[in-house]
Scaffold this motif. Structure first.
Motif, PDB file in Angstrom:
ATOM      1  N   GLU A   1     -22.510  54.669  14.227  1.00 39.34           N
ATOM      2  CA  GLU A   1     -22.519  55.702  13.187  1.00 39.34           C
ATOM      3  C   GLU A   1     -21.308  55.519  12.269  1.00 39.34           C
ATOM      4  OE1 GLU A   1     -24.766  59.681  14.642  1.00 39.34           O
ATOM      5  OE2 GLU A   1     -22.838  59.299  15.641  1.00 39.34           O
ATOM      6  N   SER A   2     -20.165  55.179  12.853  1.00 36.18           N
ATOM      7  CA  SER A   2     -18.972  54.962  12.035  1.00 36.18           C
ATOM      8  C   SER A   2     -19.111  53.676  11.205  1.00 36.18           C
ATOM      9  CB  SER A   2     -17.705  54.940  12.883  1.00 36.18           C
ATOM     10  OG  SER A   2     -17.658  53.804  13.701  1.00 36.18           O
TER      11      SER A   2
ATOM     12  N   ASP B   1     -21.182  54.679   8.252  1.00 38.95           N
ATOM     13  CA  ASP B   1     -20.373  55.436   7.302  1.00 38.95           C
ATOM     14  C   ASP B   1     -19.419  54.525   6.528  1.00 38.95           C
ATOM     15  OD1 ASP B   1     -21.675  57.737   8.166  1.00 38.95           O
ATOM     16  OD2 ASP B   1     -20.057  58.311   9.538  1.00 38.95           O
TER      17      ASP B   1
ATOM     18  N   PHE C   1     -21.390  52.467   4.050  1.00 41.62           N
ATOM     19  CA  PHE C   1     -21.800  53.325   2.940  1.00 41.62           C
ATOM     20  C   PHE C   1     -20.627  53.635   2.023  1.00 41.62           C
ATOM     21  CE2 PHE C   1     -24.414  56.195   0.673  1.00 41.62           C
ATOM     22  CZ  PHE C   1     -25.708  55.790   0.973  1.00 41.62           C
ATOM     23  N   SER C   2     -19.453  53.847   2.588  1.00 38.52           N
ATOM     24  CA  SER C   2     -18.258  54.099   1.769  1.00 38.52           C
ATOM     25  C   SER C   2     -17.950  52.901   0.881  1.00 38.52           C
ATOM     26  CB  SER C   2     -17.055  54.411   2.656  1.00 38.52           C
ATOM     27  OG  SER C   2     -17.237  55.646   3.294  1.00 38.52           O
TER      28      SER C   2
ATOM     29  N   GLU D   1     -20.377  53.002  -1.978  1.00 35.05           N
ATOM     30  CA  GLU D   1     -19.976  54.052  -2.929  1.00 35.05           C
ATOM     31  C   GLU D   1     -18.790  53.588  -3.783  1.00 35.05           C
ATOM     32  OE1 GLU D   1     -20.864  58.447  -1.365  1.00 35.05           O
ATOM     33  OE2 GLU D   1     -19.688  57.251   0.072  1.00 35.05           O
TER      34      GLU D   1
ATOM     35  N   TRP E   1     -26.328  60.242  -3.894  1.00 27.50           N
ATOM     36  CA  TRP E   1     -25.717  59.661  -2.692  1.00 27.50           C
ATOM     37  C   TRP E   1     -26.263  60.317  -1.429  1.00 27.50           C
ATOM     38  CZ3 TRP E   1     -24.086  55.099  -3.017  1.00 27.50           C
ATOM     39  CH2 TRP E   1     -23.392  54.628  -4.124  1.00 27.50           C
ATOM     40  N   ASP E   2     -26.442  61.632  -1.468  1.00 25.86           N
ATOM     41  CA  ASP E   2     -27.019  62.334  -0.303  1.00 25.86           C
ATOM     42  C   ASP E   2     -28.424  61.828  -0.009  1.00 25.86           C
ATOM     43  OD1 ASP E   2     -24.716  63.825  -0.017  1.00 25.86           O
ATOM     44  OD2 ASP E   2     -25.543  65.620  -0.992  1.00 25.86           O
TER      45      ASP E   2
ATOM     46  N   LYS F   1     -28.052  58.450   1.586  1.00 30.11           N
ATOM     47  CA  LYS F   1     -27.514  58.561   2.943  1.00 30.11           C
ATOM     48  C   LYS F   1     -28.540  59.110   3.931  1.00 30.11           C
ATOM     49  CE  LYS F   1     -22.723  59.291   1.613  1.00 30.11           C
ATOM     50  NZ  LYS F   1     -21.642  60.279   1.521  1.00 30.11           N
TER      51      LYS F   1
ATOM     52  N   LYS G   1     -29.848  57.381   7.178  1.00 32.53           N
ATOM     53  CA  LYS G   1     -29.018  57.171   8.370  1.00 32.53           C
ATOM     54  C   LYS G   1     -29.811  57.278   9.678  1.00 32.53           C
ATOM     55  CE  LYS G   1     -24.568  58.308  10.427  1.00 32.53           C
ATOM     56  NZ  LYS G   1     -23.310  59.055  10.250  1.00 32.53           N
TER      57      LYS G   1
ATOM     58  N   CYS H   1     -25.563  45.916   8.733  1.00 31.99           N
ATOM     59  CA  CYS H   1     -24.826  46.437   7.587  1.00 31.99           C
ATOM     60  C   CYS H   1     -25.270  45.717   6.304  1.00 31.99           C
ATOM     61  CB  CYS H   1     -23.324  46.277   7.809  1.00 31.99           C
ATOM     62  SG  CYS H   1     -22.313  47.290   6.722  1.00 31.99           S
TER      63      CYS H   1
END
Length: 177
Positions: free
Chosen positions: A42-43, A46, A49-50, A53, A66-67, A70, A73, A158
């Protein structure tokens, strides 16, 4: 008549293998959640995704977009879990996974994972006994191979996520090319 009986037996054995595979998969996924691997991925999601972004920050993309992006996930986590199940199959049988789940579900296992300094002598003895067992030896022996497989899975996963999100952004008119 023999053909019908053979077909019937083949169908039944196929169903049995499928349900055993499903049970194995479910147990490995439980193990991934118990031992922290799922949280790790999960990290990773994130962090990937960061990075995406940040790469698209100059476009002023709305938080709603973005939501929306996301929201993949849960599907992405299921995908990586399925890949990890395949990695586990290379090293552990179903009984091994059940034994791991038993350890990780226990107070001793939870303490081992969350706060190893808080382990009692009795806890340490339990853990030592586990790692002296056939399953424990498999875990120890497979660590390097599993780490290598997990790194490949992480990189590939990824990368696939990046391509998917990038494609969706391009379809919305954003491109970093």
């Amino acid at each position: 008549m023999k053909k019908i009986i053979l077909l019937f037996l083949g169908l039944i054995s196929g169903i049995s293998v499928f349900s055993q595979t499903e049970a194995y998969s479910a147990d490995v996924k439980q193990c991934l959640k118990s031992n922290g691997t799922y949280t790790y991925y999960e990290s990773v999601f994130d962090a990937c995704f960061s990075q995406i972004e940040a790469q698209y920050s100059k476009f002023g993309i709305s938080s709603e977009t973005w939501d929306e992006l996301k929201s993949v996930k849960p599907e992405a986590m299921e995908d990586v879990s399925d890949k990890l199940v395949l990695a586990y199959q290379d090293y552990f049988n179903h009984d091994d996974v059940k034994r791991m789940n038993t350890l990780f579900a226990s107070n001793t296992g939870q303490t081992m994972l969350s706060n190893p300094e808080a382990l009692t002598k009795k806890d340490k003895k339990t853990i030592d006994e586990f790692y002296r067992s056939a399953t424990g030896k498999k875990i120890t022996k497979s660590q390097a191979g599993m780490q290598e497989k997990m790194q490949v899975i992480s990189d590939f996963w990824c990368g696939e996520m990046y391509k998917t999100v990038n494609k969706k952004l391009e379809e919305k008119g954003y491109s970093v090319r």
